[in-house]
Design an enzyme around this catalytic site. Structure first.
Site, PDB file in Angstrom:
ATOM      1  N   HIS A   1       4.077   1.351   2.229  1.00 50.26           N
ATOM      2  CA  HIS A   1       5.263   0.684   1.686  1.00 50.26           C
ATOM      3  C   HIS A   1       5.882   1.526   0.571  1.00 50.26           C
ATOM      4  O   HIS A   1       7.103   1.693   0.502  1.00 50.26           O
ATOM      5  CB  HIS A   1       4.888  -0.676   1.081  1.00 50.26           C
ATOM      6  CG  HIS A   1       4.297  -1.656   2.047  1.00 50.26           C
ATOM      7  ND1 HIS A   1       2.977  -2.038   1.996  1.00 50.26           N
ATOM      8  CD2 HIS A   1       4.850  -2.358   3.066  1.00 50.26           C
ATOM      9  CE1 HIS A   1       2.734  -2.931   2.943  1.00 50.26           C
ATOM     10  NE2 HIS A   1       3.850  -3.134   3.620  1.00 50.26           N
TER      11      HIS A   1
ATOM     12  N   GLN B   1       7.645   4.052  10.531  1.00 48.39           N
ATOM     13  CA  GLN B   1       7.375   4.391  11.938  1.00 48.39           C
ATOM     14  C   GLN B   1       6.150   3.659  12.468  1.00 48.39           C
ATOM     15  O   GLN B   1       6.005   3.477  13.669  1.00 48.39           O
ATOM     16  CB  GLN B   1       7.167   5.902  12.087  1.00 48.39           C
ATOM     17  CG  GLN B   1       6.988   6.291  13.557  1.00 48.39           C
ATOM     18  CD  GLN B   1       6.581   7.720  13.777  1.00 48.39           C
ATOM     19  OE1 GLN B   1       6.912   8.590  12.971  1.00 48.39           O
ATOM     20  NE2 GLN B   1       5.867   7.969  14.854  1.00 48.39           N
TER      21      GLN B   1
ATOM     22  N   ASP C   1       5.617   0.703  12.584  1.00 53.60           N
ATOM     23  CA  ASP C   1       6.141  -0.389  13.407  1.00 53.60           C
ATOM     24  C   ASP C   1       7.321   0.150  14.218  1.00 53.60           C
ATOM     25  O   ASP C   1       8.466  -0.257  14.018  1.00 53.60           O
ATOM     26  CB  ASP C   1       6.561  -1.558  12.511  1.00 53.60           C
ATOM     27  CG  ASP C   1       5.394  -2.093  11.718  1.00 53.60           C
ATOM     28  OD1 ASP C   1       4.705  -2.983  12.209  1.00 53.60           O
ATOM     29  OD2 ASP C   1       5.137  -1.589  10.605  1.00 53.60           O
TER      30      ASP C   1
ATOM     31  N   MET D   1      -2.209   3.138   7.405  1.00 47.62           N
ATOM     32  CA  MET D   1      -2.306   2.105   6.370  1.00 47.62           C
ATOM     33  C   MET D   1      -1.642   0.833   6.860  1.00 47.62           C
ATOM     34  O   MET D   1      -0.581   0.874   7.482  1.00 47.62           O
ATOM     35  CB  MET D   1      -1.637   2.576   5.087  1.00 47.62           C
ATOM     36  CG  MET D   1      -2.428   3.645   4.413  1.00 47.62           C
ATOM     37  SD  MET D   1      -1.821   3.901   2.746  1.00 47.62           S
ATOM     38  CE  MET D   1      -2.900   5.239   2.263  1.00 47.62           C
ATOM     39  N   SER D   2      -2.291  -0.288   6.586  1.00 48.72           N
ATOM     40  CA  SER D   2      -1.754  -1.580   6.991  1.00 48.72           C
ATOM     41  C   SER D   2      -2.320  -2.645   6.066  1.00 48.72           C
ATOM     42  O   SER D   2      -3.488  -2.566   5.655  1.00 48.72           O
ATOM     43  CB  SER D   2      -2.180  -1.883   8.439  1.00 48.72           C
ATOM     44  OG  SER D   2      -2.024  -3.261   8.707  1.00 48.72           O
TER      45      SER D   2
ATOM     46  N   HIS E   1       0.861  -1.176   0.000  1.00 51.36           N
ATOM     47  CA  HIS E   1       0.000   0.000   0.000  1.00 51.36           C
ATOM     48  C   HIS E   1       0.901   1.229   0.000  1.00 51.36           C
ATOM     49  O   HIS E   1       2.134   1.104  -0.037  1.00 51.36           O
ATOM     50  CB  HIS E   1      -0.946  -0.027   1.205  1.00 51.36           C
ATOM     51  CG  HIS E   1      -0.242  -0.285   2.516  1.00 51.36           C
ATOM     52  ND1 HIS E   1       0.648   0.606   3.056  1.00 51.36           N
ATOM     53  CD2 HIS E   1      -0.283  -1.349   3.357  1.00 51.36           C
ATOM     54  CE1 HIS E   1       1.115   0.121   4.197  1.00 51.36           C
ATOM     55  NE2 HIS E   1       0.579  -1.081   4.398  1.00 51.36           N
TER      56      HIS E   1
HETATM   57  P1  AMP Z   1       5.159  -5.031   6.420  1.00 54.35           P
HETATM   58  O1  AMP Z   1       4.893  -5.436   5.006  1.00 54.35           O
HETATM   59  O2  AMP Z   1       3.926  -4.802   7.224  1.00 54.35           O
HETATM   60  O3  AMP Z   1       6.169  -5.910   7.096  1.00 54.35           O
HETATM   61  O4  AMP Z   1       5.836  -3.591   6.324  1.00 54.35           O
HETATM   62  C1  AMP Z   1       7.010  -3.386   5.606  1.00 54.35           C
HETATM   63  C2  AMP Z   1       7.573  -2.030   5.952  1.00 54.35           C
HETATM   64  O5  AMP Z   1       6.622  -1.028   5.612  1.00 54.35           O
HETATM   65  C3  AMP Z   1       7.866  -1.886   7.452  1.00 54.35           C
HETATM   66  O6  AMP Z   1       9.057  -1.154   7.623  1.00 54.35           O
HETATM   67  C4  AMP Z   1       6.667  -1.116   7.932  1.00 54.35           C
HETATM   68  O7  AMP Z   1       6.910  -0.353   9.089  1.00 54.35           O
HETATM   69  C5  AMP Z   1       6.398  -0.220   6.744  1.00 54.35           C
HETATM   70  N1  AMP Z   1       5.005   0.254   6.792  1.00 54.35           N
HETATM   71  C6  AMP Z   1       3.883  -0.504   6.920  1.00 54.35           C
HETATM   72  N2  AMP Z   1       2.786   0.278   6.968  1.00 54.35           N
HETATM   73  C7  AMP Z   1       3.230   1.559   6.882  1.00 54.35           C
HETATM   74  C8  AMP Z   1       2.595   2.839   6.884  1.00 54.35           C
HETATM   75  N3  AMP Z   1       1.280   2.963   6.998  1.00 54.35           N
HETATM   76  N4  AMP Z   1       3.375   3.940   6.777  1.00 54.35           N
HETATM   77  C9  AMP Z   1       4.719   3.834   6.671  1.00 54.35           C
HETATM   78  N5  AMP Z   1       5.379   2.659   6.654  1.00 54.35           N
HETATM   79  C10 AMP Z   1       4.650   1.534   6.761  1.00 54.35           C
END
Ligand code: AMP
Length: 283
Positions: free
Chosen positions: A37, A148, A150, A184-185, A34
């Site tokens: 990322h 941030q 996480d 966003m997640s 999203h």
């Molecule tokens: P993930 O795919 O959830 O493991 O996330 C991969 C990277 O994207 C990690 O460094 C997360 O902290 C970062 N990330 C996930 N969601 C967001 C967001 N809403 N804003 C900024 N970075 C994000």
């Protein structure tokens, strides 16, 4: 944009890139990409000759009963989103390729892994630290970009990088939010329509705490009470934790202090869906 699946092929590519003296930025992800990322990827593309993105749902960081099996996956869509960003290479290993059958080594970061998500997800940060170290060894980037959103993960990785003298700079990128404030997640897709309406109240609760802190409220117990009350205004919200801790050590604190940053961090459940968010309080 190259797609590489095998670690051995990635190593060869990296050696070639390094020989030509190019700087490398790295963004590890679990896919289901999203704008959050993509903001990390864009930042890396701006600052480096080469940007490597990994997509890997790391089994080691999921506990029993967590959502490893149902974690959203759509590689085709992810690659479509990455192509226009200018990312150079996407590394998409299989668990078998990355861990093999005889894997026996893990990295455990102590202090900063222990509270917050570490308490509710035992073993999670060892899984994160281990995969990040493996990926750093394979990619050998100049800068690692983390979000941030996480925050504790950033602190854990930062600690590992310092403790093990890893030759990489860690950069934390601000959280990207939906227009209504929800961070966003990839997990937001699990929310029902009703839960999705309530979920932005998480960020509203964090903003309220920041406002009160700015207005002079220093008592952490009081701020945490308000934080919890605000979170519970969201129908269907169950609090996993709602904490205010020292932003560097992640240790508990009783009062906000001038010149010392604090982290207000929450994890909540809507049904089975666990969402996290945080805000930094600087007074
Ligand atoms: P993930 O795919 O959830 O493991 O996330 C991969 C990277 O994207 C990690 O460094 C997360 O902290 C970062 N990330 C996930 N969601 C967001 C967001 N809403 N804003 C900024 N970075 C994000």
């Amino acid at each position: 944009m190259k797609i590489v699946r095998r670690p051995s092929v990635l190593r060869r590519e990296i050696i070639r890139l390094r020989k030509s003296g190019r700087s490398i930025g790295f963004v590890p992800t679990m896919g289901a990409l999203h704008e959050g990322h993509l903001s990390l990827v864009r930042r890396s593309v701006k600052r480096h000759d080469v940007t490597i993105v990994s997509i890997f749902v790391n089994p080691l960081q999921f506990g029993r009963g967590e959502d490893f099996k149902r974690y959203p996956k759509n590689l085709k869509r992810d690659l479509g989103l990455l192509a226009p960003t200018g990312a150079t290479l996407v590394f998409v290993p299989s668990a078998e390729d990355l861990y093999g059958s005889f894997f026996q080594t893990t990295v455990k970061v102590e202090g900063v892994s222990q509270g917050l998500c570490g308490k509710s997800r035992p073993g999670h940060f060892a899984g994160v630290a281990t995969v990040v170290l493996k990926l750093l060894n394979l990619v050998a980037p100049d800068t690692l970009y983390l979000g941030q959103k996480d925050y504790q993960q950033c602190r854990v990785v930062d600690r590992m990088v310092q403790d093990l003298n890893l030759p990489v700079r860690v950069e934390m990128v601000p959280t990207v939010r939906e227009t209504d404030g929800l961070a966003m997640s990839s997990r937001n897709v699990y929310l029902s329509a009703d839960e999705r309406v309530e979920a932005p109240k998480i960020y509203q609760a964090l903003l309220k705490v920041r406002r009160l802190a700015r207005e002079g409220e220093r008592r952490v117990t009081r701020l945490k009470e308000i934080l919890k009350d605000e979170l519970l205004k969201a129908t269907g919200c169950r609090i996993d934790y709602a904490e205010i801790v020292d932003a560097t050590t992640l240790k508990e604190m009783s009062r906000l202090e001038k010149g010392k940053k604090a982290l207000c961090a929450v994890a909540v459940f809507f049904g089975k869906t666990r969402l996290i968010d945080n805000i930094v309080l600087s007074s």
